[in-house]
Design an enzyme around this catalytic site. Structure first.
Site, PDB file in Angstrom:
ATOM      1  N   LYS A 185       0.833  -1.209   0.000  1.00 29.99           N
ATOM      2  CA  LYS A 185       0.000   0.000   0.000  1.00 29.99           C
ATOM      3  C   LYS A 185       0.865   1.256   0.000  1.00 29.99           C
ATOM      4  O   LYS A 185       0.634   2.179  -0.784  1.00 29.99           O
ATOM      5  CB  LYS A 185      -0.901   0.001   1.244  1.00 29.99           C
ATOM      6  CG  LYS A 185      -1.579   1.328   1.512  1.00 29.99           C
ATOM      7  CD  LYS A 185      -2.474   1.295   2.718  1.00 29.99           C
ATOM      8  CE  LYS A 185      -1.817   1.656   4.028  1.00 29.99           C
ATOM      9  NZ  LYS A 185      -1.461   3.070   4.179  1.00 29.99           N
ATOM     10  N   ASN A 186       1.857   1.289   0.887  1.00 29.74           N
ATOM     11  CA  ASN A 186       2.632   2.521   1.052  1.00 29.74           C
ATOM     12  C   ASN A 186       3.607   2.784  -0.089  1.00 29.74           C
ATOM     13  O   ASN A 186       4.239   3.836  -0.133  1.00 29.74           O
ATOM     14  CB  ASN A 186       3.373   2.508   2.394  1.00 29.74           C
ATOM     15  CG  ASN A 186       2.427   2.742   3.561  1.00 29.74           C
ATOM     16  OD1 ASN A 186       1.247   3.018   3.352  1.00 29.74           O
ATOM     17  ND2 ASN A 186       2.945   2.619   4.772  1.00 29.74           N
ATOM     18  N   CYS A 226      -5.199  13.017  13.501  1.00 32.35           N
ATOM     19  CA  CYS A 226      -5.772  11.719  13.173  1.00 32.35           C
ATOM     20  C   CYS A 226      -5.638  10.844  14.405  1.00 32.35           C
ATOM     21  O   CYS A 226      -5.027  11.252  15.393  1.00 32.35           O
ATOM     22  CB  CYS A 226      -5.088  11.089  11.972  1.00 32.35           C
ATOM     23  SG  CYS A 226      -3.434  10.529  12.312  1.00 32.35           S
ATOM     24  N   ARG A 254       0.688  14.437  13.595  1.00 24.42           N
ATOM     25  CA  ARG A 254       1.201  14.228  12.242  1.00 24.42           C
ATOM     26  C   ARG A 254       1.214  15.488  11.372  1.00 24.42           C
ATOM     27  O   ARG A 254       0.499  15.569  10.369  1.00 24.42           O
ATOM     28  CB  ARG A 254       0.418  13.123  11.544  1.00 24.42           C
ATOM     29  CG  ARG A 254       0.556  11.796  12.262  1.00 24.42           C
ATOM     30  CD  ARG A 254      -0.224  10.698  11.609  1.00 24.42           C
ATOM     31  NE  ARG A 254       0.506  10.041  10.553  1.00 24.42           N
ATOM     32  CZ  ARG A 254       0.060   8.958   9.919  1.00 24.42           C
ATOM     33  NH1 ARG A 254      -1.098   8.440  10.228  1.00 24.42           N
ATOM     34  NH2 ARG A 254       0.768   8.405   8.967  1.00 24.42           N
ATOM     35  N   ASP A 266       4.394   0.505  12.135  1.00 23.09           N
ATOM     36  CA  ASP A 266       3.196  -0.145  11.582  1.00 23.09           C
ATOM     37  C   ASP A 266       3.073  -1.615  11.994  1.00 23.09           C
ATOM     38  O   ASP A 266       2.082  -2.263  11.652  1.00 23.09           O
ATOM     39  CB  ASP A 266       3.188  -0.034  10.050  1.00 23.09           C
ATOM     40  CG  ASP A 266       2.853   1.369   9.578  1.00 23.09           C
ATOM     41  OD1 ASP A 266       2.452   2.203  10.408  1.00 23.09           O
ATOM     42  OD2 ASP A 266       2.996   1.637   8.369  1.00 23.09           O
ATOM     43  N   ARG A 299      -8.800  -0.399   4.651  1.00 24.38           N
ATOM     44  CA  ARG A 299      -7.918   0.603   4.033  1.00 24.38           C
ATOM     45  C   ARG A 299      -6.579  -0.013   3.646  1.00 24.38           C
ATOM     46  O   ARG A 299      -5.950   0.431   2.693  1.00 24.38           O
ATOM     47  CB  ARG A 299      -7.653   1.749   5.024  1.00 24.38           C
ATOM     48  CG  ARG A 299      -8.848   2.656   5.258  1.00 24.38           C
ATOM     49  CD  ARG A 299      -8.449   3.829   6.107  1.00 24.38           C
ATOM     50  NE  ARG A 299      -7.171   4.349   5.630  1.00 24.38           N
ATOM     51  CZ  ARG A 299      -6.275   4.970   6.374  1.00 24.38           C
ATOM     52  NH1 ARG A 299      -6.497   5.186   7.631  1.00 24.38           N
ATOM     53  NH2 ARG A 299      -5.153   5.394   5.850  1.00 24.38           N
TER      54      ARG A 299
END
Ligand code: UD1
Length: 441
Positions: free
Chosen positions: A47-48, A141, A146, A329, A421
Site C-alpha cells: 500500500k505505502n 488523526c 502528524r 506499523d 484501508r
C-alpha cells in the site's frame, strides 16, 4: 462504463469525497478464536508504495502501467483523487494503467484528505507538473498530530511559495529549482513528496536525513524508469538531478512488508505453519528477528518466509524507529502477540505520540497492559477471552484481529473499514488458513 474503469470512480472529486465520507461500510468481523493457522498466503503489493507511485502518474502525460497494485480502500481513494485532477485510470486484475494528459484541477479536498492522509502525496507532483496546488491540511488523526511542516519546508527550499488559507496549503511555483534540503526528522511521505517534486526541478536536489524505507526505494525505481535521475534512495542522502520531462513506464509495486509481517505474527500467535509467498524478506529483518525472539521458527527463501510456532510465545521488548529499525506499523500486532506471552515485554513507540489506541481494546479481551509515557508494559496472560471491540485505526484493527484469533470464544470487531484501508479481504485469506472468521454486514 467498462468494468475495468468502474474500480476508479470518475465522478467529480467533490461528489465522491462527500460520498466517501457518508458511505463508510459498517461491516464487522466475527471471530471464534483458538484455531491454528496452516497454509500459504500470496503477499499483495505494498500500500505505502502504491500510493506515492500512483501520485507519480501526475508527473507525466504518458502512460504509467503499474503491476501488483493492491485492491484496497486507500488505493481507490488515491485513484479518485487523481481522477478528479484529470488522470484517467483503469484496472485490470492487479494492474493499473494511469494517464494524465493534462491536469484539469489542482485541488485535494478536505473530505478526501481527512479519510487518507497520504493524499498529501499529490502536492509535490502537482507543483512540479503545473506549478500550482491546493491541498487540504490533513489535521489530526487517531494516531497523533502528524504535521506536514517538513513537506512545506522542503518545497519552499525548491522555490515554491506556500501559504495556509482556509485550511488548505495553497502552493505556487514557476519551475522548481534544485536545492539542498536537510529534513528536521525522518519523514516517509515527506521524502517522497520532495523526491517527486525534485524530479522535474531545474538542477540538483539533495535530501539529507531522508527516509530509508523500502517504499521510498520503490518510488525512486519507478521514477527512474520514467526517466528521472534519482540516486541514493535507501540511504539517508538522496540526490536528484532534475529533468525537463518524464515519460511513461511499467513498474511492479514491491510486496507489502507490513501485510507479510501481520500474517506472520498471526501465525506465531495462534500456532501453526504459514508460508508467505511473493514476499520481500530483505525488507523485514527487524520484524523477523523479533519473531525469532518470540520463539517462532522462521525460515526464509528468496521470495518467501515461513513461520512455524507452537505453545505460548516468549515475551519480546521492542522500540519502534525509522527503517531499518522496527516499524511502527507492526507495533500493535506485536502487542497482541505479547499479550499471551510467557512473561513481560516492553513496547516503546517513538514515531507517533498517540499510537496505543488498541491497548484499551486489548484490555477488553483480558490483556494486561500498562502504559507509562510512550512505553506499554505487556504482562502476558495464558488466555484472552473473546469480547466486542472497536477498531480505531488501520494497524490497531490488525492487532485486534490477531487478538480475536487467539482469544477463547467469540470476538466481534466493529468499524473494520479501517482494516479495509490497508488489507485486501483479510478475513478470507485468514479463513483459508483455517481461522474461524467471517465478515458480518
Ligand atoms: C508513513 C506511512 C505510515 C507509517 C509512517 C512511519 C505512508 C502512506 N504511510 O506515514 O504507514 O506509519 O510513515 O513509518 O507511507 N512529521 C512531522 N512533520 C512532517 C512530517 C512528519 O513532524 O512534516 C512527524 C510525524 O508526526 C511523525 C514522524 O514525523 O511523528 C514520522 O512521520 P512520517 O514518516 O511523515 O509518516 P507518514 O509519511 O505520514
Amino acid at each position: 462504463m467498462p468494468d475495468a474503469l468502474r474500480f476508479f470512480d470518475t465522478r467529480p472529486v467533490r461528489a465522491i469525497a462527500f460520498a466517501a465520507n457518508d458511505d463508510l461500510p459498517m461491516d464487522k468481523l466475527r471471530i471464534s478464536g483458538g484455531a491454528p493457522l496452516v497454509g500459504e498466503v500470496q503477499v499483495a503489493g505494498a500500500k505505502n508504495a502504491a500510493l506515492p507511485i500512483l501520485a507519480a502518474a501526475l508527473l507525466t502525460g504518458d502512460e504509467l502501467v503499474l503491476d501488483n497494485v493492491p485492491q484496497l480502500a486507500d488505493v481507490t481513494t488515491m485513484g479518485r483523487l487523481l481522477a478528479g485532477m484529470g488522470a484517467r485510470l483503469s484496472r485490470e486484475g492487479g494492474s493499473v494503467v494511469a494517464r494524465t494528459d493534462a491536469i484539469g484541477a489542482v485541488e485535494a479536498p478536505y473530505e478526501l484528505v481527512k479519510t487518507m492522509r497520504a493524499s498529501i502525496l499529490v502536492l509535490g507532483p502537482l507543483l512540479a507538473r503545473c506549478g500550482q496546488a491546493r491541498v487540504s491540511l490533513p489535521g489530526g488523526c487517531a494516531i497523533g498530530a502528524r504535521p506536514v511542516d517538513q513537506h512545506i519546508k522542503g518545497l519552499r527550499a525548491l522555490g515554491a511559495q506556500l501559504a495556509i488559507e482556509h485550511g488548505y496549503i495553497v502552493a505556487e511555483a514557476a519551475r522548481l529549482k534544485g536545492a539542498h534540503i536537510v529534513a528536521d526528522m525522518v519523514t516517509v511521505t515527506g521524502t517522497e513528496n520532495l523526491m517527486m517534486a525534485a524530479a522535474l526541478a531545474d538542477g540538483e536536489t539533495v535530501i539529507e536525513n531522508a527516509a530509508r524505507e523500502p517504499e521510498v526505494v520503490d518510488l525512486a525505481r519507478c521514477l527512474n524508469s520514467m526517466g528521472a535521475h534519482v540516486r541514493g534512495a535507501g540511504t539517508d542522502r538522496i540526490v536528484i538531478d532534475g529533468v525537463e520531462r518524464l515519460h511513461g513506464a511499467r513498474h511492479r509495486v514491491l510486496p507489502d512488508r507490513i501485510e507479510t509481517g501481520t500474517f506472520l505474527v498471526a501465525a506465531a500467535a495462534c500456532g501453526g505453519d504459514v508460508r508467505m509467498t511473493g514476499a520481500a524478506p530483505e525488507t523485514l529483518d527487524a520484524v523477523l528477528d523479533k519473531l525469532r525472539e518470540a520463539g517462532a521458527q522462521v525460515d526464509v527463501g528468496a521470495d518467501w518466509i515461513r513461520v512455524r510456532a507452537h505453545g505460548r510465545p516468549k515475551p519480546v521488548s521492542l522500540r519502534t524507529s525509522p527503517h531499518p529499525g522496527f516499524p511502527t506499523d507492526m507495533q500493535a500486532q506485536f502487542m497482541a502477540l505479547g499479550s499471551v506471552a510467557d512473561g513481560v515485554g516492553r513496547i516503546t513507540e517513538t514515531i507517533f505520540e498517540n499510537r496505543f489506541m488498541h491497548v484499551l481494546e486489548l484490555q477488553r479481551l483480558g490483556a494486561q497492559i500498562d502504559i507509562e509515557g510512550n512505553t506499554a508494559i505487556v504482562r502476558g496472560v495464558p488466555k484472552l477471552s473473546g469480547a466486542r471491540v472497536m477498531a480505531t485505526d488501520l494497524r490497531a484493527s490488525a492487532s485486534l484481529v490477531i487478538a480475536g484469533l487467539l482469544a477463547e470464544g467469540e470476538t466481534i470487531i466493529d468499524r473494520i473499514y479501517h482494516l479495509d484501508r490497508g488489507y485486501d479481504r483479510m478475513e478470507r485469506r485468514l479463513a483459508a488458513l483455517g481461522a474461524k472468521i467471517e465478515r458480518v454486514k
